[in-house]
Motif scaffolding. Sequence first.
Motif, PDB file in Angstrom:
ATOM      1  N   GLN A  55       3.295 -45.309   8.344  1.00  0.00           N
ATOM      2  CA  GLN A  55       2.941 -45.077   6.951  1.00  0.00           C
ATOM      3  C   GLN A  55       4.101 -44.480   6.165  1.00  0.00           C
ATOM      4  O   GLN A  55       4.352 -44.862   5.013  1.00  0.00           O
ATOM      5  CB  GLN A  55       1.715 -44.157   6.864  1.00  0.00           C
ATOM      6  N   ILE A  56       4.825 -43.542   6.770  1.00  0.00           N
ATOM      7  CA  ILE A  56       5.991 -42.955   6.100  1.00  0.00           C
ATOM      8  C   ILE A  56       7.034 -44.041   5.834  1.00  0.00           C
ATOM      9  O   ILE A  56       7.623 -44.101   4.740  1.00  0.00           O
ATOM     10  CB  ILE A  56       6.588 -41.819   6.946  1.00  0.00           C
ATOM     11  N   VAL A  57       7.271 -44.901   6.810  1.00  0.00           N
ATOM     12  CA  VAL A  57       8.235 -45.979   6.626  1.00  0.00           C
ATOM     13  C   VAL A  57       7.809 -46.876   5.473  1.00  0.00           C
ATOM     14  O   VAL A  57       8.616 -47.224   4.597  1.00  0.00           O
ATOM     15  CB  VAL A  57       8.405 -46.789   7.929  1.00  0.00           C
ATOM     16  N   HIS A  58       6.532 -47.261   5.449  1.00  0.00           N
ATOM     17  CA  HIS A  58       6.027 -48.089   4.343  1.00  0.00           C
ATOM     18  C   HIS A  58       6.240 -47.392   3.002  1.00  0.00           C
ATOM     19  O   HIS A  58       6.718 -48.008   2.035  1.00  0.00           O
ATOM     20  CB  HIS A  58       4.534 -48.373   4.532  1.00  0.00           C
ATOM     21  N   GLU A  59       5.862 -46.134   2.906  1.00  0.00           N
ATOM     22  CA  GLU A  59       5.959 -45.425   1.629  1.00  0.00           C
ATOM     23  C   GLU A  59       7.393 -45.359   1.127  1.00  0.00           C
ATOM     24  O   GLU A  59       7.654 -45.553  -0.075  1.00  0.00           O
ATOM     25  CB  GLU A  59       5.379 -44.014   1.785  1.00  0.00           C
ATOM     26  N   GLU A  60       8.333 -45.091   2.016  1.00  0.00           N
ATOM     27  CA  GLU A  60       9.721 -44.973   1.582  1.00  0.00           C
ATOM     28  C   GLU A  60      10.330 -46.331   1.264  1.00  0.00           C
ATOM     29  O   GLU A  60      11.207 -46.435   0.403  1.00  0.00           O
ATOM     30  CB  GLU A  60      10.544 -44.235   2.637  1.00  0.00           C
ATOM     31  N   GLN A  61       9.897 -47.388   1.946  1.00  0.00           N
ATOM     32  CA  GLN A  61      10.379 -48.721   1.593  1.00  0.00           C
ATOM     33  C   GLN A  61       9.864 -49.136   0.217  1.00  0.00           C
ATOM     34  O   GLN A  61      10.621 -49.655  -0.609  1.00  0.00           O
ATOM     35  CB  GLN A  61       9.932 -49.728   2.659  1.00  0.00           C
ATOM     36  N   MET A  62       8.589 -48.909  -0.030  1.00  0.00           N
ATOM     37  CA  MET A  62       8.023 -49.312  -1.315  1.00  0.00           C
ATOM     38  C   MET A  62       8.551 -48.443  -2.453  1.00  0.00           C
ATOM     39  O   MET A  62       8.656 -48.913  -3.595  1.00  0.00           O
ATOM     40  CB  MET A  62       6.502 -49.294  -1.241  1.00  0.00           C
ATOM     41  N   ARG A  63       8.913 -47.197  -2.154  1.00  0.00           N
ATOM     42  CA  ARG A  63       9.508 -46.331  -3.174  1.00  0.00           C
ATOM     43  C   ARG A  63      10.811 -46.944  -3.706  1.00  0.00           C
ATOM     44  O   ARG A  63      11.172 -46.752  -4.864  1.00  0.00           O
ATOM     45  CB  ARG A  63       9.784 -44.949  -2.585  1.00  0.00           C
ATOM     46  N   ARG A 176      21.528 -48.423  -0.752  1.00  0.00           N
ATOM     47  CA  ARG A 176      20.154 -48.039  -1.072  1.00  0.00           C
ATOM     48  C   ARG A 176      19.336 -47.854   0.204  1.00  0.00           C
ATOM     49  O   ARG A 176      18.557 -46.898   0.331  1.00  0.00           O
ATOM     50  CB  ARG A 176      19.529 -49.116  -1.961  1.00  0.00           C
ATOM     51  N   HIS A 177      19.526 -48.741   1.154  1.00  0.00           N
ATOM     52  CA  HIS A 177      18.819 -48.609   2.424  1.00  0.00           C
ATOM     53  C   HIS A 177      19.264 -47.361   3.176  1.00  0.00           C
ATOM     54  O   HIS A 177      18.439 -46.660   3.773  1.00  0.00           O
ATOM     55  CB  HIS A 177      19.048 -49.851   3.293  1.00  0.00           C
ATOM     56  N   LEU A 178      20.550 -47.094   3.158  1.00  0.00           N
ATOM     57  CA  LEU A 178      21.032 -45.898   3.856  1.00  0.00           C
ATOM     58  C   LEU A 178      20.364 -44.641   3.302  1.00  0.00           C
ATOM     59  O   LEU A 178      19.884 -43.783   4.050  1.00  0.00           O
ATOM     60  CB  LEU A 178      22.554 -45.796   3.736  1.00  0.00           C
ATOM     61  N   VAL A 179      20.291 -44.560   1.972  1.00  0.00           N
ATOM     62  CA  VAL A 179      19.675 -43.386   1.349  1.00  0.00           C
ATOM     63  C   VAL A 179      18.180 -43.320   1.677  1.00  0.00           C
ATOM     64  O   VAL A 179      17.645 -42.255   2.012  1.00  0.00           O
ATOM     65  CB  VAL A 179      19.899 -43.401  -0.179  1.00  0.00           C
ATOM     66  N   SER A 180      17.495 -44.451   1.606  1.00  0.00           N
ATOM     67  CA  SER A 180      16.052 -44.443   1.866  1.00  0.00           C
ATOM     68  C   SER A 180      15.756 -44.092   3.322  1.00  0.00           C
ATOM     69  O   SER A 180      14.756 -43.434   3.620  1.00  0.00           O
ATOM     70  CB  SER A 180      15.431 -45.795   1.510  1.00  0.00           C
ATOM     71  N   TYR A 181      16.634 -44.498   4.238  1.00  0.00           N
ATOM     72  CA  TYR A 181      16.444 -44.145   5.640  1.00  0.00           C
ATOM     73  C   TYR A 181      16.620 -42.646   5.851  1.00  0.00           C
ATOM     74  O   TYR A 181      15.872 -42.027   6.622  1.00  0.00           O
ATOM     75  CB  TYR A 181      17.429 -44.923   6.519  1.00  0.00           C
ATOM     76  N   ARG A 183      15.921 -40.324   3.764  1.00  0.00           N
ATOM     77  CA  ARG A 183      14.672 -39.708   3.290  1.00  0.00           C
ATOM     78  C   ARG A 183      13.551 -39.922   4.294  1.00  0.00           C
ATOM     79  O   ARG A 183      12.757 -39.013   4.575  1.00  0.00           O
ATOM     80  CB  ARG A 183      14.284 -40.320   1.946  1.00  0.00           C
ATOM     81  N   THR A 184      13.464 -41.108   4.856  1.00  0.00           N
ATOM     82  CA  THR A 184      12.416 -41.429   5.832  1.00  0.00           C
ATOM     83  C   THR A 184      12.481 -40.489   7.025  1.00  0.00           C
ATOM     84  O   THR A 184      11.470 -39.899   7.439  1.00  0.00           O
ATOM     85  CB  THR A 184      12.568 -42.889   6.301  1.00  0.00           C
ATOM     86  N   TYR A 185      13.658 -40.323   7.598  1.00  0.00           N
ATOM     87  CA  TYR A 185      13.805 -39.476   8.781  1.00  0.00           C
ATOM     88  C   TYR A 185      13.540 -38.008   8.459  1.00  0.00           C
ATOM     89  O   TYR A 185      12.916 -37.298   9.250  1.00  0.00           O
ATOM     90  CB  TYR A 185      15.201 -39.644   9.379  1.00  0.00           C
ATOM     91  N   GLU A 186      13.996 -37.556   7.304  1.00  0.00           N
ATOM     92  CA  GLU A 186      13.758 -36.148   6.951  1.00  0.00           C
ATOM     93  C   GLU A 186      12.269 -35.869   6.811  1.00  0.00           C
ATOM     94  O   GLU A 186      11.801 -34.788   7.175  1.00  0.00           O
ATOM     95  CB  GLU A 186      14.511 -35.783   5.668  1.00  0.00           C
ATOM     96  N   ARG A 187      11.500 -36.817   6.294  1.00  0.00           N
ATOM     97  CA  ARG A 187      10.052 -36.625   6.184  1.00  0.00           C
ATOM     98  C   ARG A 187       9.391 -36.493   7.550  1.00  0.00           C
ATOM     99  O   ARG A 187       8.298 -35.938   7.661  1.00  0.00           O
ATOM    100  CB  ARG A 187       9.420 -37.793   5.418  1.00  0.00           C
ATOM    101  N   MET A 188      10.048 -37.012   8.574  1.00  0.00           N
ATOM    102  CA  MET A 188       9.516 -36.924   9.940  1.00  0.00           C
ATOM    103  C   MET A 188      10.037 -35.700  10.684  1.00  0.00           C
ATOM    104  O   MET A 188       9.783 -35.550  11.880  1.00  0.00           O
ATOM    105  CB  MET A 188       9.886 -38.186  10.719  1.00  0.00           C
ATOM    106  N   ARG A 246      25.713 -44.958  -4.151  1.00  0.00           N
ATOM    107  CA  ARG A 246      27.037 -44.958  -3.547  1.00  0.00           C
ATOM    108  C   ARG A 246      27.509 -43.534  -3.282  1.00  0.00           C
ATOM    109  O   ARG A 246      28.095 -43.244  -2.232  1.00  0.00           O
ATOM    110  CB  ARG A 246      28.041 -45.667  -4.446  1.00  0.00           C
ATOM    111  N   ALA A 247      27.230 -42.621  -4.210  1.00  0.00           N
ATOM    112  CA  ALA A 247      27.673 -41.241  -4.040  1.00  0.00           C
ATOM    113  C   ALA A 247      27.003 -40.580  -2.845  1.00  0.00           C
ATOM    114  O   ALA A 247      27.654 -39.861  -2.068  1.00  0.00           O
ATOM    115  CB  ALA A 247      27.384 -40.444  -5.313  1.00  0.00           C
ATOM    116  N   VAL A 248      25.697 -40.821  -2.681  1.00  0.00           N
ATOM    117  CA  VAL A 248      24.996 -40.251  -1.532  1.00  0.00           C
ATOM    118  C   VAL A 248      25.520 -40.870  -0.242  1.00  0.00           C
ATOM    119  O   VAL A 248      25.758 -40.175   0.758  1.00  0.00           O
ATOM    120  CB  VAL A 248      23.477 -40.462  -1.656  1.00  0.00           C
ATOM    121  N   MET A 249      25.717 -42.179  -0.260  1.00  0.00           N
ATOM    122  CA  MET A 249      26.249 -42.858   0.921  1.00  0.00           C
ATOM    123  C   MET A 249      27.597 -42.272   1.313  1.00  0.00           C
ATOM    124  O   MET A 249      27.846 -41.955   2.492  1.00  0.00           O
ATOM    125  CB  MET A 249      26.375 -44.357   0.631  1.00  0.00           C
TER     126      MET A 249
END
Length: 445
Positions: A55-63, A176-181, A183-188, A246-249
């Motif tokens: 569910q966390i993965v889904h939420e962060e992908q859709m975000r 964008r994927h790097l940043v979303s990942y 966030r995903t891991y930190e939520r876990m 890009r800056a976060v990456m």
Amino acid sequence: MRLTRYFLPVLKETPAEAQIVSHRLMLRAGMIRQQAAGIYSWLPLGYKVLRRIEQIVHEEQMRTGHIPMLMPTIQPADLWRESGRYDAYGPEMLRIRDRHDRDMLFGPTNEEMITDIFRTHVNSYKDLPLTLYHIQWKFRDEVRPRFGVMRGREFLMKDGYNFDLTKEDALHAYNRHLVSYLRTYERMGLQAIPMRADSGPIGGDDTHEFLVLADTGESEVFYDSAVTDIRLGERQIDYDSVDQCRAVMEEFTALYARTDETHDQQAFDKIPEDRRRSARGIEVGQIFYFGTKYSDPMGATVQGPNGKPVPVHMGSHGIGVSRLLGAIIEASHDDNGIIWPEGVTPFHCGIVNLKQGDAEADTACEQIYAALVAKGLEPLYDDRDERAGGKFATMDLIGLPWRITVGPRGLKNGVVELTSRRTGESEELAPELAVNRIAEIYQAP
């Protein structure tokens, strides 16, 4: 859920085949059962955690604006022959034939199939950018499946695929994927470090793996210790912003962090000596940019702004959903069992009745249980006629982050005991205050 009505086949002894912590604890906590080498049934407790992670993965992908779908597990071999990977992939691919003698395979990944879907339905650059993803069971016939869900043959994976008109657009999708990942891991409750890696059979020149540091990790990694101090935290991210992504990456990848396949000793030696680290890491995800590797041979083109066909630039992005469960346990446990982070715990709180059958204790437990449920939480009430030590051992083993202990002695003083699994610290509170404290932790309404 009342424990007397739940299926939780915990084991007192560690099975001989379990070699690492997560495998031992998942078997002992009644989360999985091995059906064949590298293939597991997910029992109710393990399945609940798996669904929390999913569910966390889904939420962060859709975000981030990515679109969920679902592709089949069985794929026709002809698609893989188009890309040239059918023979090149190796013995990890499970090749089969159907009743009509057609070559099929149990998909280890989905680049070919998603490219086929794209080329069938997308014709114009005006439909780009586009990122599609799914969470689906995969099969890779590992020569030595081991370590439980950490290296199984059948596993649950999120794989996503971006389609872009230009390399610049595709690299934004990569960032964008790097940043979303992250966030995903930190939520876990995990810190997963992005490390420059080898692309393997997926292909492409740009790829990062996300690794969780753990003594039992299969990969040797080399990194600047300062990288472990970086967090996204509560930062607000605009995923449409090329500059912000890009800056976060760049922030998370500027410091040295490499897997052993890409390790550069000369570059590593330039790091201040007191910050050089080598350790073991568990891979929990990987992102790739591979340009037109699949779109060229498979004819995945769109009509460009000048009216001419242009092959799209692609990338793929995977998260090992089932593998993550093992990685979390490797990173968060003690001698007594699992310690679940709040974001993925199967139950939000455990309730232990120290004197089952005592009218006052039974009533108090029922009231606490009902109050937690009314606040949208899922408690696990140990209502077994079992000694207190056995109940505490079970709660410690399965790792719920919080426990409310109810007993006649405390109730005489109007209090119950609220205990943190992570710290072991306990606090005496009135029952309603204990319920409110748990609701605040999970930010339940």
